[in-house]
Design a protein around this motif. Sequence first.
Motif, PDB file in Angstrom:
ATOM      1  N   SER A  51       0.846  -1.192   0.000  1.00  0.00           N
ATOM      2  CA  SER A  51       0.000   0.000   0.000  1.00  0.00           C
ATOM      3  C   SER A  51       0.882   1.244   0.000  1.00  0.00           C
ATOM      4  CB  SER A  51      -0.899   0.012   1.238  1.00  0.00           C
ATOM      5  OG  SER A  51      -0.127   0.273   2.398  1.00  0.00           O
ATOM      6  N   PRO A  52       0.362   2.405  -0.428  1.00  0.00           N
ATOM      7  CA  PRO A  52       1.163   3.637  -0.376  1.00  0.00           C
ATOM      8  C   PRO A  52       1.691   3.949   1.017  1.00  0.00           C
ATOM      9  CG  PRO A  52      -0.739   3.967  -1.783  1.00  0.00           C
ATOM     10  CD  PRO A  52      -0.904   2.608  -1.154  1.00  0.00           C
ATOM     11  N   GLU A  53       0.915   3.659   2.061  1.00  0.00           N
ATOM     12  CA  GLU A  53       1.371   3.924   3.423  1.00  0.00           C
ATOM     13  C   GLU A  53       2.537   3.018   3.795  1.00  0.00           C
ATOM     14  OE1 GLU A  53      -0.565   4.829   7.799  1.00  0.00           O
ATOM     15  OE2 GLU A  53      -1.701   3.710   6.311  1.00  0.00           O
ATOM     16  N   GLU A  54       2.483   1.760   3.372  1.00  0.00           N
ATOM     17  CA  GLU A  54       3.575   0.837   3.646  1.00  0.00           C
ATOM     18  C   GLU A  54       4.846   1.257   2.915  1.00  0.00           C
ATOM     19  OE1 GLU A  54       0.733  -3.103   4.294  1.00  0.00           O
ATOM     20  OE2 GLU A  54       1.668  -2.725   2.353  1.00  0.00           O
ATOM     21  N   ILE A  55       4.693   1.705   1.670  1.00  0.00           N
ATOM     22  CA  ILE A  55       5.846   2.161   0.889  1.00  0.00           C
ATOM     23  C   ILE A  55       6.471   3.391   1.539  1.00  0.00           C
ATOM     24  CG2 ILE A  55       6.570   3.126  -1.322  1.00  0.00           C
ATOM     25  CD1 ILE A  55       4.339   1.437  -2.626  1.00  0.00           C
ATOM     26  N   ALA A  56       5.635   4.365   1.908  1.00  0.00           N
ATOM     27  CA  ALA A  56       6.136   5.598   2.515  1.00  0.00           C
ATOM     28  C   ALA A  56       6.833   5.305   3.844  1.00  0.00           C
ATOM     29  CB  ALA A  56       4.989   6.579   2.718  1.00  0.00           C
ATOM     30  N   LEU A  62      10.256   3.700   3.223  1.00  0.00           N
ATOM     31  CA  LEU A  62      11.218   4.686   2.727  1.00  0.00           C
ATOM     32  C   LEU A  62      11.722   5.589   3.850  1.00  0.00           C
ATOM     33  CD1 LEU A  62       9.550   5.749  -0.635  1.00  0.00           C
ATOM     34  CD2 LEU A  62      11.782   4.670  -0.387  1.00  0.00           C
ATOM     35  N   LYS A  63      10.836   5.911   4.778  1.00  0.00           N
ATOM     36  CA  LYS A  63      11.217   6.809   5.871  1.00  0.00           C
ATOM     37  C   LYS A  63      12.168   6.129   6.848  1.00  0.00           C
ATOM     38  CE  LYS A  63       9.232   9.575   9.608  1.00  0.00           C
ATOM     39  NZ  LYS A  63       7.981   9.966  10.292  1.00  0.00           N
ATOM     40  N   ASP A  64      11.882   4.880   7.206  1.00  0.00           N
ATOM     41  CA  ASP A  64      12.654   4.202   8.244  1.00  0.00           C
ATOM     42  C   ASP A  64      13.803   3.357   7.702  1.00  0.00           C
ATOM     43  OD1 ASP A  64      10.943   5.304  10.055  1.00  0.00           O
ATOM     44  OD2 ASP A  64       9.623   3.564  10.175  1.00  0.00           O
ATOM     45  N   ASP A  86      15.844  13.282  -3.063  1.00  0.00           N
ATOM     46  CA  ASP A  86      14.617  12.926  -2.351  1.00  0.00           C
ATOM     47  C   ASP A  86      14.656  11.438  -2.042  1.00  0.00           C
ATOM     48  OD1 ASP A  86      13.391  15.501  -2.444  1.00  0.00           O
ATOM     49  OD2 ASP A  86      13.003  15.173  -4.570  1.00  0.00           O
ATOM     50  N   LYS A  87      14.779  11.116  -0.784  1.00  0.00           N
ATOM     51  CA  LYS A  87      14.890   9.710  -0.383  1.00  0.00           C
ATOM     52  C   LYS A  87      13.550   9.127   0.030  1.00  0.00           C
ATOM     53  CE  LYS A  87      19.478  10.725   1.477  1.00  0.00           C
ATOM     54  NZ  LYS A  87      19.313  12.170   1.268  1.00  0.00           N
ATOM     55  N   ALA A  88      12.560   9.993   0.247  1.00  0.00           N
ATOM     56  CA  ALA A  88      11.270   9.515   0.742  1.00  0.00           C
ATOM     57  C   ALA A  88      10.148  10.311   0.107  1.00  0.00           C
ATOM     58  CB  ALA A  88      11.208   9.623   2.262  1.00  0.00           C
ATOM     59  N   VAL A  89       8.938   9.784   0.248  1.00  0.00           N
ATOM     60  CA  VAL A  89       7.741  10.453  -0.259  1.00  0.00           C
ATOM     61  C   VAL A  89       6.586  10.049   0.649  1.00  0.00           C
ATOM     62  CG1 VAL A  89       7.252   8.567  -1.876  1.00  0.00           C
ATOM     63  CG2 VAL A  89       6.295  10.827  -2.305  1.00  0.00           C
ATOM     64  N   SER A  90       5.685  10.974   0.934  1.00  0.00           N
ATOM     65  CA  SER A  90       4.562  10.666   1.818  1.00  0.00           C
ATOM     66  C   SER A  90       3.533   9.817   1.083  1.00  0.00           C
ATOM     67  CB  SER A  90       3.906  11.951   2.318  1.00  0.00           C
ATOM     68  OG  SER A  90       3.206  12.599   1.262  1.00  0.00           O
ATOM     69  N   TYR A  91       2.728   9.078   1.863  1.00  0.00           N
ATOM     70  CA  TYR A  91       1.718   8.238   1.215  1.00  0.00           C
ATOM     71  C   TYR A  91       0.640   9.072   0.535  1.00  0.00           C
ATOM     72  CZ  TYR A  91      -1.391   8.904   5.296  1.00  0.00           C
ATOM     73  OH  TYR A  91      -2.196   9.436   6.277  1.00  0.00           O
ATOM     74  N   GLU A  92       0.379  10.295   1.041  1.00  0.00           N
ATOM     75  CA  GLU A  92      -0.599  11.170   0.381  1.00  0.00           C
ATOM     76  C   GLU A  92      -0.080  11.604  -0.983  1.00  0.00           C
ATOM     77  OE1 GLU A  92      -3.596  12.076   0.794  1.00  0.00           O
ATOM     78  OE2 GLU A  92      -3.997  11.139   2.717  1.00  0.00           O
ATOM     79  N   SER A 139       2.250  -0.607  12.067  1.00  0.00           N
ATOM     80  CA  SER A 139       2.176  -0.899  13.501  1.00  0.00           C
ATOM     81  C   SER A 139       3.384  -1.704  13.991  1.00  0.00           C
ATOM     82  CB  SER A 139       0.895  -1.666  13.817  1.00  0.00           C
ATOM     83  OG  SER A 139       0.851  -2.887  13.100  1.00  0.00           O
ATOM     84  N   LEU A 140       4.149  -2.273  13.059  1.00  0.00           N
ATOM     85  CA  LEU A 140       5.343  -3.037  13.416  1.00  0.00           C
ATOM     86  C   LEU A 140       6.619  -2.252  13.125  1.00  0.00           C
ATOM     87  CD1 LEU A 140       4.281  -6.513  11.922  1.00  0.00           C
ATOM     88  CD2 LEU A 140       3.987  -5.700  14.267  1.00  0.00           C
ATOM     89  N   ASN A 141       6.483  -0.921  13.022  1.00  0.00           N
ATOM     90  CA  ASN A 141       7.621  -0.063  12.638  1.00  0.00           C
ATOM     91  C   ASN A 141       8.170  -0.486  11.281  1.00  0.00           C
ATOM     92  OD1 ASN A 141       7.568   1.547  14.981  1.00  0.00           O
ATOM     93  ND2 ASN A 141       8.690  -0.032  16.107  1.00  0.00           N
ATOM     94  N   TYR A 142       7.251  -0.888  10.417  1.00  0.00           N
ATOM     95  CA  TYR A 142       7.547  -1.263   9.038  1.00  0.00           C
ATOM     96  C   TYR A 142       8.437  -2.494   8.919  1.00  0.00           C
ATOM     97  CZ  TYR A 142       5.118   3.030   8.085  1.00  0.00           C
ATOM     98  OH  TYR A 142       4.158   3.989   8.045  1.00  0.00           O
ATOM     99  N   LEU A 143       8.395  -3.336   9.938  1.00  0.00           N
ATOM    100  CA  LEU A 143       8.919  -4.689   9.792  1.00  0.00           C
ATOM    101  C   LEU A 143       7.806  -5.558   9.231  1.00  0.00           C
ATOM    102  CD1 LEU A 143      10.820  -5.140  13.181  1.00  0.00           C
ATOM    103  CD2 LEU A 143      11.825  -4.711  10.934  1.00  0.00           C
TER     104      LEU A 143
END
Length: 333
Positions: free
Chosen positions: A97-102, A105-107, A118-124, A314-318
């Motif tokens: 999902s876009p939220e999972e991708i964002a 990328l952030k963490d 640009d190393k990251a992009v928001s899910y919005e 919720s798993l800190n993207y693990l």
Amino acid sequence: MDMPKGRPLTLYEREQIESWLRLGRKKQWIADQLNRDYSIIKREIKRNSGEVLPYNAQAADYYASRRKRKTNKRKLEKWQNEKLKKYVEDNLNAGWSPEEIAGRLKDNPPEELKRCKDKAVSYESIYNWIYAGEGRFGGLYKKLRRKQKIRQRRFARKKQVKTIIKKRVPIMQRPEIVAKRKRIGDWETDSMIFTGESILSVQFERKTKLCRLHKCEDKTAERSEEALRDSVDSLPRNFWLTITRDNGSENVLHTETEVPSYFCETYCSWQKGGVENLNGLIREYFPKKSNLDMISESEVYAVQERLNNRPRKSLNYLTPNEVIALEISKKGL
């Protein structure tokens, strides 16, 4: 002679403005000579003159061309971010999902993006690119959970048939710790219906988001309970503490499984919202009109592992598999 409308000032016109200003000409006179509106000449001089420095044609033309460039271009549409765009596209195609991708990328940005601007992009921003940017031309909305052409939330409630279940323990008697998601071992279970005779038995662990999927030949309680016991056997016994079920007929044999079961209230599927949300993810791979009779167990297992290898916010993207593996190693199982 008609005044030109919508045409920007040229460098030649700016050089004339500079020359006439040096000669002390009035703004209205300059506007008449260039056949331009007075407000255009006034704004041009005011925008490109300072308290000390006079109007300069070359500088004015340079700043005008710089302002004309589009500066609010979407991050994923900039040529400098081709690698970032490819990363987003690849993972959308992989079912993220876009939220999972964002979040990933952030963490945990991949190595190939660490040197990018640009190393990251928001899910919005990803959603905006999919629905309003260049992503819409590739039909990337089809890679999202609900595959909606227009980004819009819709809710529906499933109708349920009341079934008499012996020794049914209501969810109100379930230990309070289950709702807090503080421990591993609290599961939710559900059945997914398709066009064929076969159904999908789905189990979901509330804390780690781990799932287990099993194909059942039919919707009988015997087959459903066998599939559930297979899920229980797939992990150490102390990873199964409770099971939350609905009131469907497939759960009438719940006493044959040793794990304590608790039942949702009628028409309250939100009380096991984790597995309901998981069902939506599974529909991405097996739509409701699919004939599960034609799908093999290996294909079901492949989808299960694909879901278990997706990063979760919720798993800190693990991924669920990473979390459960860490837990097993800690306990030396």
